[in-house]
Design a protein around this motif. Structure first.
Motif, short mmCIF file in Angstrom:
data_model
loop_
_atom_site.label_atom_id
_atom_site.label_comp_id
_atom_site.label_asym_id
_atom_site.label_seq_id
_atom_site.Cartn_x
_atom_site.Cartn_y
_atom_site.Cartn_z
N GLN A 49 0.78 -1.10 0.03
CA GLN A 49 -0.06 0.04 0.07
C GLN A 49 0.86 1.30 -0.15
O GLN A 49 0.51 2.17 -0.71
CB GLN A 49 -1.13 0.16 1.13
CG GLN A 49 -0.54 0.59 2.28
CD GLN A 49 -1.71 0.64 3.49
OE1 GLN A 49 -2.69 0.20 3.23
NE2 GLN A 49 -1.27 1.13 4.62
N THR A 50 1.95 1.42 0.68
CA THR A 50 2.65 2.43 0.88
C THR A 50 3.39 2.84 -0.38
O THR A 50 3.28 4.09 -0.90
CB THR A 50 3.83 2.25 1.84
OG1 THR A 50 3.03 2.36 3.19
CG2 THR A 50 4.58 3.80 1.84
N CYS A 92 4.14 14.35 3.40
CA CYS A 92 3.86 12.91 4.27
C CYS A 92 2.27 13.07 4.66
O CYS A 92 1.53 12.18 5.03
CB CYS A 92 4.65 12.90 5.29
SG CYS A 92 4.80 14.08 6.48
N LEU A 143 0.26 11.29 2.11
CA LEU A 143 0.36 9.92 2.19
C LEU A 143 -0.42 9.48 3.48
O LEU A 143 -1.16 8.37 3.43
CB LEU A 143 1.76 9.29 2.27
CG LEU A 143 2.13 8.04 2.25
CD1 LEU A 143 1.48 7.16 1.25
CD2 LEU A 143 3.59 7.75 2.37
N ILE A 155 -3.45 6.31 3.91
CA ILE A 155 -3.34 5.11 4.93
C ILE A 155 -4.27 5.23 5.83
O ILE A 155 -4.69 4.43 6.38
CB ILE A 155 -1.95 5.28 5.37
CG1 ILE A 155 -0.85 4.97 4.21
CG2 ILE A 155 -1.80 4.12 6.40
CD1 ILE A 155 0.61 4.81 4.30
#
Length: 193
Positions: free
Chosen positions: A73-74, A114, A117, A121
């Motif tokens: 996923q990352t 970040c 992201l 997540i």
């Protein structure tokens, strides 16, 4: 409907990406010197957060989960975010050159933010986010929370310019102290949502 409002307010206040989760700090400290740049960066980050969440949610739930590829996923999300930022940059340059010029260097910097992201997540790790619509509302709330933090802090930094600050605290030290005080002020919202 109340659940959606709760998710939006949580992203804005209690689970603020910058002031509660400490994501996106580099752009928070680097771009918050002027209100205009803080606003431009915030609009771009909010737009990319919402679009990235809209793209990553189906990719994760329809592609990664069925094939037991959740561990990717990352990497997949970073690639999607980078591609989206490039696509948005191309579209803006072609169809809205004035908006493209207004964003300037800030649009490519979003690729490495970040907070974007993080929200993609967190859409899968937060128990409250159990559908596509809630993921989009969560991303919108996080983007608006990012904007709120940036605009508040740019006001604080503008005020700091006119203050008599001891030489040892000038520059980054007073900026970090001010950021921590702004962050502490958001802890007061923790019981609301």
């Amino acid at each position: 409907m109340n659940e959606y409002i709760s998710i939006l307010l949580a992203g804005l206040l209690t689970e603020n990406m910058v002031l509660a989760k400490f994501l996106g700090i580099c752009s928070f400290l680097g771009v918050s010197k002027k209100i205009n740049t803080a606003f431009s960066m915030s609009v771009a980050v909010t737009l990319v957060m919402v679009i990235a969440s809209a793209v990553t949610y189906p990719v994760y739930s329809c592609l990664l989960v069925p094939y037991s590829l959740e561990y990717l996923q990352t990497v997949v999300f970073i690639l999607i975010i980078a591609a989206l930022v490039q696509l948005i940059e191309i579209v803006l340059r072609k169809f809205l050159p004035s908006v493209y010029k207004a964003f300037g260097i800030y649009l490519p910097l979003i690729t490495t933010n970040c907070a974007i992201l993080g929200i993609t997540i967190l859409n899968f790790t937060n128990q409250r986010i159990d559908c596509f619509a809630k993921a989009i509302v969560n991303a919108l709330g996080a983007g608006l929370g990012f904007m709120l933090a940036m605009l508040l802090f740019s006001g604080v930094r503008k005020k700091l310019e006119s203050c008599n600050i001891p030489k040892a605290l000038q520059g980054l030290p007073i900026t970090l102290i001010a950021a921590s005080i702004v962050s502490l002020s958001f802890m007061g919202f923790s019981g609301i949502v």
